[in-house]
Write a protein that holds these residues in place. Sequence first.
Motif, PDB file in Angstrom:
ATOM      1  N   ILE A  17       0.877  -1.167   0.000  1.00 19.95           N
ATOM      2  CA  ILE A  17       0.000   0.000   0.000  1.00 19.95           C
ATOM      3  C   ILE A  17       0.912   1.213   0.000  1.00 19.95           C
ATOM      4  N   ALA A  18       0.616   2.166  -0.844  1.00 14.95           N
ATOM      5  CA  ALA A  18       1.425   3.380  -0.931  1.00 14.95           C
ATOM      6  C   ALA A  18       0.518   4.592  -1.003  1.00 14.95           C
ATOM      7  N   ARG A  19       1.018   5.677  -0.462  1.00 13.26           N
ATOM      8  CA  ARG A  19       0.297   6.946  -0.496  1.00 13.26           C
ATOM      9  C   ARG A  19       1.040   7.899  -1.415  1.00 13.26           C
ATOM     10  N   ASP A  20       0.308   8.483  -2.337  1.00  8.93           N
ATOM     11  CA  ASP A  20       0.859   9.537  -3.184  1.00  8.93           C
ATOM     12  C   ASP A  20       0.885  10.799  -2.335  1.00  8.93           C
ATOM     13  N   ASP A  21       2.074  11.219  -1.937  1.00  9.18           N
ATOM     14  CA  ASP A  21       2.208  12.356  -1.026  1.00  9.18           C
ATOM     15  C   ASP A  21       1.623  13.647  -1.579  1.00  9.18           C
ATOM     16  N   SER A  22       1.608  13.802  -2.890  1.00 10.16           N
ATOM     17  CA  SER A  22       1.119  15.057  -3.467  1.00 10.16           C
ATOM     18  C   SER A  22      -0.406  15.134  -3.502  1.00 10.16           C
ATOM     19  N   THR A  23      -1.096  13.977  -3.485  1.00  7.85           N
ATOM     20  CA  THR A  23      -2.560  13.983  -3.571  1.00  7.85           C
ATOM     21  C   THR A  23      -3.244  13.361  -2.363  1.00  7.85           C
ATOM     22  N   GLY A  24      -2.500  12.603  -1.547  1.00  4.78           N
ATOM     23  CA  GLY A  24      -3.097  11.916  -0.413  1.00  4.78           C
ATOM     24  C   GLY A  24      -3.894  10.688  -0.809  1.00  4.78           C
ATOM     25  N   THR A  25      -3.704  10.181  -2.012  1.00  6.17           N
ATOM     26  CA  THR A  25      -4.424   9.007  -2.496  1.00  6.17           C
ATOM     27  C   THR A  25      -3.675   7.738  -2.100  1.00  6.17           C
ATOM     28  N   LEU A  26      -4.425   6.741  -1.566  1.00  7.09           N
ATOM     29  CA  LEU A  26      -3.842   5.450  -1.223  1.00  7.09           C
ATOM     30  C   LEU A  26      -4.092   4.461  -2.351  1.00  7.09           C
ATOM     31  N   TYR A  27      -3.045   3.681  -2.682  1.00  8.80           N
ATOM     32  CA  TYR A  27      -3.131   2.643  -3.707  1.00  8.80           C
ATOM     33  C   TYR A  27      -2.675   1.325  -3.120  1.00  8.80           C
ATOM     34  N   THR A  41      -4.446  -0.383  -7.583  1.00  4.43           N
ATOM     35  CA  THR A  41      -5.869  -0.122  -7.425  1.00  4.43           C
ATOM     36  C   THR A  41      -6.032   0.993  -6.397  1.00  4.43           C
ATOM     37  N   LYS A  42      -6.775   2.019  -6.735  1.00 10.52           N
ATOM     38  CA  LYS A  42      -6.982   3.132  -5.806  1.00 10.52           C
ATOM     39  C   LYS A  42      -7.891   2.667  -4.671  1.00 10.52           C
ATOM     40  N   LEU A  43      -7.447   2.898  -3.430  1.00 10.88           N
ATOM     41  CA  LEU A  43      -8.246   2.536  -2.261  1.00 10.88           C
ATOM     42  C   LEU A  43      -9.119   3.677  -1.779  1.00 10.88           C
ATOM     43  N   THR A  44      -8.499   4.844  -1.592  1.00 16.38           N
ATOM     44  CA  THR A  44      -9.227   5.984  -1.047  1.00 16.38           C
ATOM     45  C   THR A  44      -8.388   7.251  -1.249  1.00 16.38           C
ATOM     46  N   THR A  45      -8.967   8.391  -0.928  1.00 17.41           N
ATOM     47  CA  THR A  45      -8.269   9.654  -1.011  1.00 17.41           C
ATOM     48  C   THR A  45      -8.331  10.365   0.337  1.00 17.41           C
ATOM     49  N   GLY A  46      -7.618  11.440   0.467  1.00 17.55           N
ATOM     50  CA  GLY A  46      -7.686  12.249   1.679  1.00 17.55           C
ATOM     51  C   GLY A  46      -6.705  11.863   2.763  1.00 17.55           C
ATOM     52  N   TRP A  47      -5.694  11.073   2.441  1.00 17.14           N
ATOM     53  CA  TRP A  47      -4.697  10.673   3.431  1.00 17.14           C
ATOM     54  C   TRP A  47      -3.533  11.600   3.344  1.00 17.14           C
TER      55      TRP A  47
END
Length: 47
Positions: A17-27, A41-47
Amino acid sequence: MTARPTDYDGNGKADIIARDDSTGTLYIWAGHGDTTFGAATKLTTGW
Protein backbone atom coordinates in the motif's frame (compact mmCIF):
# COMPACT_ATOMS: atom_id res chain seq x y z
CA MET A 1 5.19 7.95 -2.28
CA THR A 2 5.43 6.20 1.04
CA ALA A 3 4.99 2.40 0.94
CA ARG A 4 4.53 -0.34 3.53
CA PRO A 5 4.68 -4.01 2.41
CA THR A 6 2.57 -6.50 4.40
CA ASP A 7 -0.36 -8.87 3.89
CA TYR A 8 -3.24 -6.39 3.79
CA ASP A 9 -5.89 -8.67 2.27
CA GLY A 10 -5.31 -11.73 4.46
CA ASN A 11 -4.35 -14.19 1.71
CA GLY A 12 -0.83 -14.88 3.04
CA LYS A 13 0.92 -12.95 0.25
CA ALA A 14 2.71 -9.63 0.75
CA ASP A 15 0.90 -6.62 -0.71
CA ILE A 16 2.03 -3.03 -0.99
CA ILE A 17 0.00 0.00 0.00
CA ALA A 18 1.43 3.38 -0.93
CA ARG A 19 0.30 6.95 -0.50
CA ASP A 20 0.86 9.54 -3.18
CA ASP A 21 2.21 12.36 -1.03
CA SER A 22 1.12 15.06 -3.47
CA THR A 23 -2.56 13.98 -3.57
CA GLY A 24 -3.10 11.92 -0.41
CA THR A 25 -4.42 9.01 -2.50
CA LEU A 26 -3.84 5.45 -1.22
CA TYR A 27 -3.13 2.64 -3.71
CA ILE A 28 -2.74 -1.11 -3.24
CA TRP A 29 -0.74 -3.56 -5.34
CA ALA A 30 -1.92 -7.09 -4.53
CA GLY A 31 0.92 -9.61 -4.22
CA HIS A 32 0.91 -12.76 -6.31
CA GLY A 33 3.22 -14.62 -3.92
CA ASP A 34 6.01 -14.97 -6.50
CA THR A 35 7.66 -11.55 -5.96
CA THR A 36 5.32 -9.90 -8.49
CA PHE A 37 2.34 -7.63 -7.89
CA GLY A 38 -0.87 -6.79 -9.72
CA ALA A 39 -1.76 -3.40 -11.11
CA ALA A 40 -2.33 -0.52 -8.72
CA THR A 41 -5.87 -0.12 -7.43
CA LYS A 42 -6.98 3.13 -5.81
CA LEU A 43 -8.25 2.54 -2.26
CA THR A 44 -9.23 5.98 -1.05
CA THR A 45 -8.27 9.65 -1.01
CA GLY A 46 -7.69 12.25 1.68
CA TRP A 47 -4.70 10.67 3.43
